[in-house]
Design an enzyme around this catalytic site. Sequence first.
Site, PDB file in Angstrom:
ATOM      1  N   ASP A 293       9.386   2.823  -0.872  1.00 59.98           N
ATOM      2  CA  ASP A 293       8.382   3.471  -0.029  1.00 59.98           C
ATOM      3  C   ASP A 293       8.722   3.164   1.435  1.00 59.98           C
ATOM      4  O   ASP A 293       8.438   2.083   1.935  1.00 59.98           O
ATOM      5  CB  ASP A 293       6.978   2.952  -0.374  1.00 59.98           C
ATOM      6  CG  ASP A 293       5.926   3.559   0.527  1.00 59.98           C
ATOM      7  OD1 ASP A 293       4.724   3.364   0.253  1.00 59.98           O
ATOM      8  OD2 ASP A 293       6.283   4.238   1.511  1.00 59.98           O
TER       9      ASP A 293
ATOM     10  N   LYS B  79       5.026   9.480   8.497  1.00 57.82           N
ATOM     11  CA  LYS B  79       4.935   8.939   9.857  1.00 57.82           C
ATOM     12  C   LYS B  79       6.035   9.467  10.802  1.00 57.82           C
ATOM     13  O   LYS B  79       5.984  10.602  11.245  1.00 57.82           O
ATOM     14  CB  LYS B  79       4.913   7.405   9.781  1.00 57.82           C
ATOM     15  CG  LYS B  79       3.672   6.879   9.031  1.00 57.82           C
ATOM     16  CD  LYS B  79       3.602   5.391   8.974  1.00 57.82           C
ATOM     17  CE  LYS B  79       2.576   4.899   7.997  1.00 57.82           C
ATOM     18  NZ  LYS B  79       1.216   4.796   8.567  1.00 57.82           N
TER      19      LYS B  79
ATOM     20  N   TYR C 199       0.864  -1.181   0.000  1.00 58.71           N
ATOM     21  CA  TYR C 199       0.000   0.000   0.000  1.00 58.71           C
ATOM     22  C   TYR C 199       0.896   1.224   0.000  1.00 58.71           C
ATOM     23  O   TYR C 199       1.866   1.289   0.774  1.00 58.71           O
ATOM     24  CB  TYR C 199      -0.889  -0.013   1.243  1.00 58.71           C
ATOM     25  CG  TYR C 199      -1.771   1.204   1.428  1.00 58.71           C
ATOM     26  CD1 TYR C 199      -1.537   2.103   2.479  1.00 58.71           C
ATOM     27  CD2 TYR C 199      -2.830   1.475   0.573  1.00 58.71           C
ATOM     28  CE1 TYR C 199      -2.346   3.205   2.677  1.00 58.71           C
ATOM     29  CE2 TYR C 199      -3.653   2.578   0.766  1.00 58.71           C
ATOM     30  CZ  TYR C 199      -3.400   3.443   1.811  1.00 58.71           C
ATOM     31  OH  TYR C 199      -4.206   4.545   1.999  1.00 58.71           O
TER      32      TYR C 199
END
Length: 429
Positions: free
Chosen positions: A240, A268, A145
């Site tokens: 990623d 994050k 994702y």
Amino acid sequence: MSIRPRSEALFAEALRHIPGGVNSPVRAFRAVGGQPFFVHSARGSRITDVDGHELIDYVLTWGPAILGHAHPRVIEAVQSAAARGTSFGIPNPAEVELAALVKQWVPGIDKLRFCNSGTEACMSAIRLARGFTGRDRILKFDGCYHGHADALLVKAGSGALTLGQPDSAGVPADVAKHTLVLPFNDVDALEALFAQQGTELAAVIVELVPANAGLYLPRPGYLERLRELTRQHGTVLIADEVMTGFRLGRAGAQGRFGIQPDLSTFGKVIGGGLPVGALGGRAEIMDYLAPLGPVYQAGTLSGNPLAMAAGLATLRELEATDAFTRLEWAGARLESGMNEVARRHGRPVQFQRIGSMFCAYFTDRPVWNLADAMTSDRAFFARFFHGMLAHGVYLAPSQFEAGFLSTAHSDDDLDRTLEAADRTLAQLS
Ligand code: KE4
């Protein structure tokens, strides 16, 4: 008699104002049943809900709270920055400091651009790779994702997978057709695709450690072969690291596995709990971004001083303490303890972990890809989730999410967690 009357009332009201009552689907507990609780406050490894229940938190706002919640240095930095203004839309020193610090931590990052989420970072990295190569096609891997940009919501993991919607409504076929999807860890499939259309691929975007279908690891040699093939075909390799960056070590997963991507995306932890994303990499590619180059990318709040202050305080605290040693120790202790508890109850569990990220699959076979992950007994996971919650431990409300440890998780937290797991498995046996 509900033990969470205030959460229930809030959720009923939330359902009237917000689709599904949540601002991000995975929070809705759809994968585990029941309804979400509402948080009143959080500190360290603990969250307290609006009904006064204190829980040991292994979600940590999906990764950012690597120092635990409300770390004094982070709070102090944000309060001090806020007193000088919350946003300027004008360059400020903190964005330069944080960019320079990231470059010190992650070799191969010549230039960095901040944005406001991991989605933005990944979306921008794809556009940049397409602009740099002049190619349209991209490759991702099923179960991975990369946020909810159209081009990447094709067999996405995380919420989309959990909600049983491998492809999202609203994504035009004309967009999805440029996105190819392969199983992760399948070298033969990779070789065949590159042999067939490698020179047409603008980019490969990959979680070096896929952690949006639970958590599984790259097989030895897989990432190295991916790097070779992308280099041979002029394809931009995008790592990623939104979830793994600054968590699996100073240089994230790329540092652990010795992979030098062309671009990396972050989120994050880099924002310390405030909204931050970033993309970075080789100057030759990054300088294609406006205002230098022809690839447009922008954001009102990008480089926001509060978010920069939180990110700087977080990375500096990680650097000043032996954070990664502590995180590795706590992860190993949780892993060995959970495996012992599962053995004691004769429950087949694959507890998969790297550093301070983990996932417990209820299946008897090791998980190396999405197909393996799908063999997990999701119904049992849901019962385990609620059992742990009843014993004061908050795990991610989906089999297809990773769990996280922070430097604030104490030995006592780990003992209590293992005790909770023992009691839960006893009750479910
Ligand atoms: P955000 O847009 O949510 O900041 O980042 C998207 C993203 C990109 N890349 C990776 C590897 C990610 O894990 C994420 C977001 N992770 C999910 C949790 N699996 C966010 C939780 C949510 O969607 O509410």
